[in-house]
Design a protein around this motif. Structure first.
Motif, short mmCIF file in Angstrom:
data_model
loop_
_atom_site.label_atom_id
_atom_site.label_comp_id
_atom_site.label_asym_id
_atom_site.label_seq_id
_atom_site.Cartn_x
_atom_site.Cartn_y
_atom_site.Cartn_z
N LEU A 137 -9.76 41.81 -3.30
CA LEU A 137 -11.18 41.48 -3.31
C LEU A 137 -11.43 40.17 -4.06
N GLY A 138 -10.59 39.88 -5.04
CA GLY A 138 -10.70 38.64 -5.78
C GLY A 138 -10.00 37.47 -5.13
N ASP A 139 -9.49 37.68 -3.92
CA ASP A 139 -8.80 36.64 -3.15
C ASP A 139 -7.56 36.11 -3.85
N GLY A 148 -2.69 55.83 -0.43
CA GLY A 148 -3.93 56.56 -0.17
C GLY A 148 -4.73 55.91 0.94
N ARG A 149 -5.95 56.39 1.10
CA ARG A 149 -6.83 55.90 2.16
C ARG A 149 -7.81 54.89 1.59
N GLU A 150 -8.00 53.79 2.29
CA GLU A 150 -8.89 52.72 1.84
C GLU A 150 -10.14 52.70 2.70
N ASP A 151 -11.34 52.74 2.07
CA ASP A 151 -12.58 52.76 2.85
C ASP A 151 -13.57 51.70 2.40
N ASN A 152 -13.11 50.67 1.70
CA ASN A 152 -13.99 49.58 1.29
C ASN A 152 -14.34 48.74 2.52
N ILE A 156 -9.74 45.53 5.44
CA ILE A 156 -9.26 46.10 6.71
C ILE A 156 -7.93 46.82 6.45
N PRO A 157 -7.91 48.16 6.55
CA PRO A 157 -6.68 48.90 6.34
C PRO A 157 -6.01 49.24 7.67
N ARG A 271 -8.19 41.35 3.42
CA ARG A 271 -9.62 41.04 3.38
C ARG A 271 -10.18 40.94 4.80
N ALA A 272 -11.39 41.49 5.00
CA ALA A 272 -12.01 41.46 6.32
C ALA A 272 -12.48 40.07 6.70
#
Length: 314
Positions: A137-139, A148-152, A156-157, A271-272
């Protein structure tokens, strides 16, 4: 306002003064001073407070730092898109991963990739999933393997593989892999586990709670080498992914084996709002090659997800 002025300004902001910035940028100090004065005149605001110890940002200066950093990130993104469109495999890849998959997957993938594309450099970051997520997220990372599962919505997971959890125990007279354990076998055992910042620890505790089993974690340690040392000294047993501890069990250094029904998920996350460079596309191909090899030799401990095939171009 031009890019040279912005680079000089960011240098002063980062190093806290003109002298240190000039040394870091290999530019004469008067040149930096003049460019930043012109920048302030152009904007009509004071960006830096000069004093005997150096310089510090004003409120306007802090706003310009954020904006300038975004400009340079966007420039890098545009450059990556242009490079990707030409199918040139070059640049530097920033890869994050949990400690357990370093030897199993990342090291082998980097070795294979470098043999094919020696012009690409790497910056590797080993850490637990929450820290890797922050770095994405901080690039500070291009892509990361996360547990685990990523839902942010900003990320893009892609599901990579599921991996069995194994139990590592004190070596004894019969040092060998055991056929398997049940979750109930953890009850009453003293355990050495990572802190609750570790995603796998939280998943294990959640599964135990659902089964009505109380875990006894007597020592928290975040380094796998430290954990193995504590297990070898009889402090407790350890539950970890197959990739982290199977080698020590198969070699006879430790006792242990798989815990029936306990699997964790691994995802590849990016990152999306960042494009995928040609280098990253090629690295994903190599990563899947190494993952297929690991699955073939794991005796069922690793199961590659069908979704992983979506990482391949075309």
């Amino acid at each position: 306002m031009d890019l040279i002025q912005l680079r000089y300004f960011l240098g002063v902001a980062e190093h806290g003064g003109f002298t240190k910035a000039a040394a870091a940028l290999h530019i004469a100090q008067p040149a930096i001073t003049r460019q930043i004065r012109l920048l302030e005149e152009d904007l009509g605001v004071q960006l830096l407070l000069r004093h005997s110890r150096g310089a510090e940002l004003t409120d306007a200066g802090r706003r310009l730092v954020a904006g300038a950093e975004l400009i340079f990130r966007d420039m890098a993104d545009v450059r990556a898109q242009v490079v990707a469109s030409s199918e040139a495999v070059s640049g530097c890849l920033r890869i994050g991963f949990p400690p357990s998959v370093g030897d199993l997957l990342i090291s082998k993938a980097v070795r294979t990739f470098r043999l094919r594309y020696p012009q690409v450099g790497f910056s590797l970051r080993e850490g637990y999933s929450h820290a890797l997520r922050d770095d994405l997220l901080g690039d500070r990372l291009d892509v990361a393997v996360i547990t685990g599962r990523e839902d942010n919505p900003l990320l893009i997971p892609t599901s990579l593989f599921a991996e069995q959890l194994w139990l590592l125990e004190l070596p004894g007279p019969r040092r060998r892999r055991k056929p398997g354990y049940a979750l109930a076998d953890l009850a009453g055992r003293s355990l050495v586990q990572p802190s609750r910042a570790n995603t796998m620890r939280l998943l294990l505790e959640d599964l135990a709670r659902q089964a009505g089993i109380e875990l006894s974690v007597v020592v928290e340690a975040d380094g796998i080498h430290t954990i193995k040392g504590l297990v070898a000294m009889g402090v407790g047993a350890h539950v970890s992914p197959y990739s982290a501890i199977s080698r020590g069990i198969e070699s006879g250094e430790f006792a242990g084996g798989p815990i029936a029904g306990l699997m964790i998920e691994r995802q590849l996350v990016r990152r999306a709002d960042r494009s995928v460079s040609a280098a990253l596309l090629r690295f994903q191909e190599v990563l899947l090659e190494e993952l297929a090899s690991a699955e073939a030799s794991s005796q069922g401990a690793i199961r590659v997800h069908k979704e992983a095939a979506s990482l391949l171009p075309g």
